[in-house]
Every structure is written in structure tokens, then in C-alpha cells.
Design an enzyme around this catalytic site. Structure first.
Site: not given
Ligand code: FAD
Ligand code: DHB
Length: 389
Positions: A298, A75, A386, A202, A294
Site C-alpha cells: 500500500k 494481475h 488489496y 504470499y 509492505p
Molecule cells: P520516498 O520514496 O521515501 O521519497 C522521499 C524522498 O525525499 C526521497 O527521495 C528522499 O531522499 C528525499 N528526502 C528525504 N529527506 C529530505 C530532505 N531533508 N530534503 C530533501 N529531500 C529529502 N512499499 C511497498 O508497497 N512495497 C515494498 O516492497 C516496499 N519496500 C520498501 C523498502 C524500503 C527500504 C522503503 C524505505 C520503503 C518501501 N516501500 C515499499 C514503501 C514505498 O516505497 C514508499 O511508500 C514510497 O516510496 C513512498 O513514496 P514517497 O515519495 O512518499 O517517499
Molecule cells: C512487492 C512488494 C510488496 O510489498 C508487496 O506486497 C508485493 C510486491 C514487490 O516489490 O514486487
């Protein structure tokens, strides 16, 4: 009791933990990824979708970007809309782009790569406890299928998300946290329906924020600002599409396809930073260390940049016997993290409807958007933040 040993014990098989294991393996460093959830659960989770170019570069270096670069949607702009007004922000002037590719797909690519490497993540672990973090021999205790395990490590990477155990293992006297909780959430759906537009939109509306995103030319990912206590069962597919259409400018509203949704969930919005990101031989990365609302897309990008920086520090430790990068990790990652926190909190405040918001507050929001679309300098700053330039 089963004992084993690795160089880096990684807690959590989200994007951060999996990408770290992959980056370390590329440098000949062993790791073990321990994950609380099942493999099926991790692979089914629907979350983020916008990947910065810098993140793609890291994933390419980690050897996991082939499908992303083939199937991801490149994009070169994004749309901001308020009421009937639509404005496109073009990334081209800064030669910037983002790739729209679901976190679900990225997680699958990472799990596939770890499984092909011969060191797959260990799923379904229970009762993870981190010990001896302030010594040179930290260890992880856990249970799996009823059996007790102990994993001796040189280092532990806490990549276990916001609700994980790693951050909580840092003594309260050492850890400082900073938090803002928002008085609303996002209701998100995934549906096999063509996106209303070819670029992300957005939307700031009197009824609340909305976002039209996508996963492909035939799959939509859309979000609505909602009350924190929203129950997805109160939101039929018809109600969701009607509400989305009511917030969209007329010509876009007529393009909403009211398809059956495949996934529907509510996520609360939060800004959170923990510091320091290191305690002895434990390092925090990704959502374990920080949360952004979200709106700025980021969260996933920050997580991948964290582990890239952490991997560089660990490689310098093992290969060059230098600890400067590891010692600098916390302070240098936190500067990058706070900048993303600033952008995410700002964009959230401009686009959402707040309880008790006055007409003056609304005027300020619209003036922010007006400034953004009418000032080249403001647009350039937006594109920089962004796209992660
Ligand atoms: P996570 O993806 O949370 O991974 C952490 C992992 O650790 C998980 O698999 C969990 O099961 C595991 N874990 C937890 N506790 C333990 C334990 N005690 N022992 C072993 N394993 C454990 N970001 C965006 O930019 N746009 C979005 O639309 C968006 N939507 C989101 C929706 C939700 C519901 C959530 C929770 C987050 C969202 N995010 C979004 C944020 C983005 O998905 C996260 O920033 C990203 O997943 C971060 O990755 P991570 O690996 O740090 O953490
Ligand atoms: C999506 C999620 C976001 O939080 C965002 O800012 C843009 C796109 C997505 O899930 O596609």
C-alpha cells in the site's frame, strides 16, 4: 545567497513529490522539487512493485502512465500459501486488477517527465530548513554546491519520506504520532530469474513469511521475513534461495532458479501515522505522513493518492479561489490512510512469525487464512482492500 520564488515548494523527489509536481504542472501551477540525494541514487532505488488501478488512473491523468500501461504486468489474482496448502484469490468477480511495475521504473518515468517539462528536480540539496510555515509566505532554505539558497513559496508540500525534515518542522505540541514497530524485517532480492509462478505468492510458514513477486517474465523480486539485525553480507545468494525454497510448497520450491542477485537489502517493518497532515501552509504527503508495513503493498499507492488529493486542493485554491478541499485534506486523507493501515497491519499479523508465538497464535493465523479462502464475503473484502477498489 540566491533567492527564487515558486507557488508550491516540494520537498523530496520520491514518487509523491514527483507526481505532485507533475499533477500541478498539468493545472498550470508552478513548483520546485528539492531532493537531498543524487539523481543516480534516486533512480537506482529498488522498492515497491504493486500498483493499484486507481493509482494507474492518477498517473495516466498526470501524463506518466504510457510505459507502465505498455510494460506493466496486469494481475487478476494473487496466491496465499501456508505450508503445502495453496489458495488463489481471484480478482475477476469484482472486475479488479493490479499492475506489477517496479517503483524504480515509475520513478524513472516521473523524472523523465519532469526533465522534459523544463523544470527538473533539484538534486543534491543539503541542510533543508522550512520557515514561516504559519504565515502566507512560507520559505525553504537550503544549500547546494556550497551556496545558500532561499525559495519563497505560497505552500510547501512535505514529500520527503519517513526520515525527512518536513514532519519534524511541525511543532511537537501540534503533531500527534501513532506507531507500531514490528520485531522483524524483510530481506529482499532482485534477480534475473523467471518468477516461480505467474502471480504473486504470499507465504505464511513456520520459518517465517516469504513473498515471491516479479518485475517481468525474466526478473524475480523475492522477500523473506528476517531478523531486524540481519546483515545482507551474511546472506549469500545460495543461502537466500535455499531459505526461500524451504518455505515454499514442494512443487514451487522445485521451480526456484538460483540466479545471482542484482540487489539485496533489508527493510524494517513499521506502521506509523502522523496527524494532522497540515500545519499552516505545510502539507504532508506519502511516507512523510505515514508508513505501512509492505505486506499489503500500500505504501506507494497511498503516496500517489495523497498527492492527487493535495493537488486537487491546490488547484481549487488557485483556479477557483476556494480553500474547502485544502481545509478538508488532512481529515479526509487520514480516513483513507487509517483504512490502509488496518489492512496492512492485519495482513502482516496473519502471515508473519512472531517471537514467542504460541501454537494457539499459529492456529489463529491459519484460521484467518482458512476463513479468507472459504468465505466469499471475506475474499471480497480482501480483494477490495488489496486492489484498492
Ligand atoms: P520516498 O520514496 O521515501 O521519497 C522521499 C524522498 O525525499 C526521497 O527521495 C528522499 O531522499 C528525499 N528526502 C528525504 N529527506 C529530505 C530532505 N531533508 N530534503 C530533501 N529531500 C529529502 N512499499 C511497498 O508497497 N512495497 C515494498 O516492497 C516496499 N519496500 C520498501 C523498502 C524500503 C527500504 C522503503 C524505505 C520503503 C518501501 N516501500 C515499499 C514503501 C514505498 O516505497 C514508499 O511508500 C514510497 O516510496 C513512498 O513514496 P514517497 O515519495 O512518499 O517517499
Ligand atoms: C512487492 C512488494 C510488496 O510489498 C508487496 O506486497 C508485493 C510486491 C514487490 O516489490 O514486487
Amino acid at each position: 545567497m540566491r533567492s527564487s520564488r515558486t507557488q508550491v515548494g516540494i520537498i523530496g523527489a520520491g514518487p509523491a513529490g514527483l507526481a505532485l509536481a507533475q499533477l500541478l504542472q498539468g493545472a498550470g501551477i508552478d513548483s520546485v522539487v528539492l531532493e537531498r540525494r543524487s539523481r543516480d541514487y534516486v533512480l537506482a532505488r529498488v522498492r515497491a512493485g504493486v500498483i493499484e488501478q486507481g493509482t494507474v488512473d492518477i498517473l495516466r491523468r498526470a501524463g506518466v502512465a504510457a510505459r507502465l500501461e505498455r510494460e506493466g504486468l496486469l494481475h487478476h489474482g494473487v496466491e496465499l500459501a501456508a505450508g503445502e496448502r495453496r489458495h488463489r484469490i481471484d480478482f475477476a468477480a469484482q472486475s479488479a486488477s493490479v499492475t506489477v511495475y517496479g517503483q524504480t521504473e515509475l520513478t524513472k518515468d516521473l523524472v523523465d517527465a519532469r526533465e522534459s517539462s523544463g523544470v527538473p528536480p533539484v538534486f543534491d540539496v543539503e541542510d533543508v530548513v522550512l520557515e514561516e510555515l504559519d504565515t502566507e509566505r512560507p520559505r525553504v532554505r537550503y544549500r547546494r554546491s556550497g551556496e545558500a539558497h532561499v525559495l519563497d513559496c505560497d505552500f510547501i508540500a512535505g514529500c520527503d519520506g519517513f526520515h525527512g525534515v518536513s514532519r519534524k518542522a511541525i511543532p511537537a505540541a501540534v503533531l500527534k504520532t501513532h506507531e507500531r514497530v514490528y520485531p522483524f524485517g524483510w530481506l529482499g532480492v532482485l534477480a534475473d530469474a523467471p518468477p516461480v509462478s505467474s502471480e504473486l505468492i504470499y507465504l505464511s510458514h513456520e520459518r517465517g513469511f516469504a513473498l515471491c513477486s516479479m518485475r517481468s517474465a525474466t526478473r524475480s523480486r523475492c522477500y523473506l521475513q528476517c531478523e531486524l539485525d540481519t546483515n545482507v553480507n551474511d546472506w549469500s545468494d545460495g543461502r537466500f534461495w535455499d531459505e526461500l525454497a524451504s518455505r515454499l510448497p514442494g512443487e514451487l520450491a522445485s521451480r526456484v532458479t538460483r540466479a545471482r542477485t542484482i540487489e539485496k537489502s533489508v527493510a524494517p517493518l513499521r506502521s506509523f501515522v502522523a496527524e494532522p497532515l497540515r500545519y499552516g501552509r505545510l502539507f504532508l504527503a506519502g511516507d512523510a505522513a505515514h508508513i505501512v508495513p509492505p505486506t499489503g503493498a500500500k505504501g506507494l499507492n497511498l503516496a500517489i493518492r495523497d498527492v492527487d488529493q493535495l493537488a486537487a486542493g491546490l488547484v481549487a485554491h488557485y483556479v477557483e479561489r476556494r480553500d474547502g478541499l485544502l481545509d478538508a485534506y488532512s481529515a479526509s486523507a487520514l480516513r483513507r490512510i487509517w483504512r490502509a493501515e488496518r489492512f496492512s497491519a492485519w495482513l502482516t499479523s496473519v502471515l508473519h512469525r512472531y517471537p514467542g508465538q504460541t501454537s494457539f497464535d499459529r492456529g489463529m493465523q491459519l484460521a484467518e487464512l482458512d476463513h479468507l479462502v472459504s468465505s466469499a464475503a471475506a475474499r471480497a473484502a480482501f480483494v477490495e482492500a488489496y486492489t484498492g477498489l
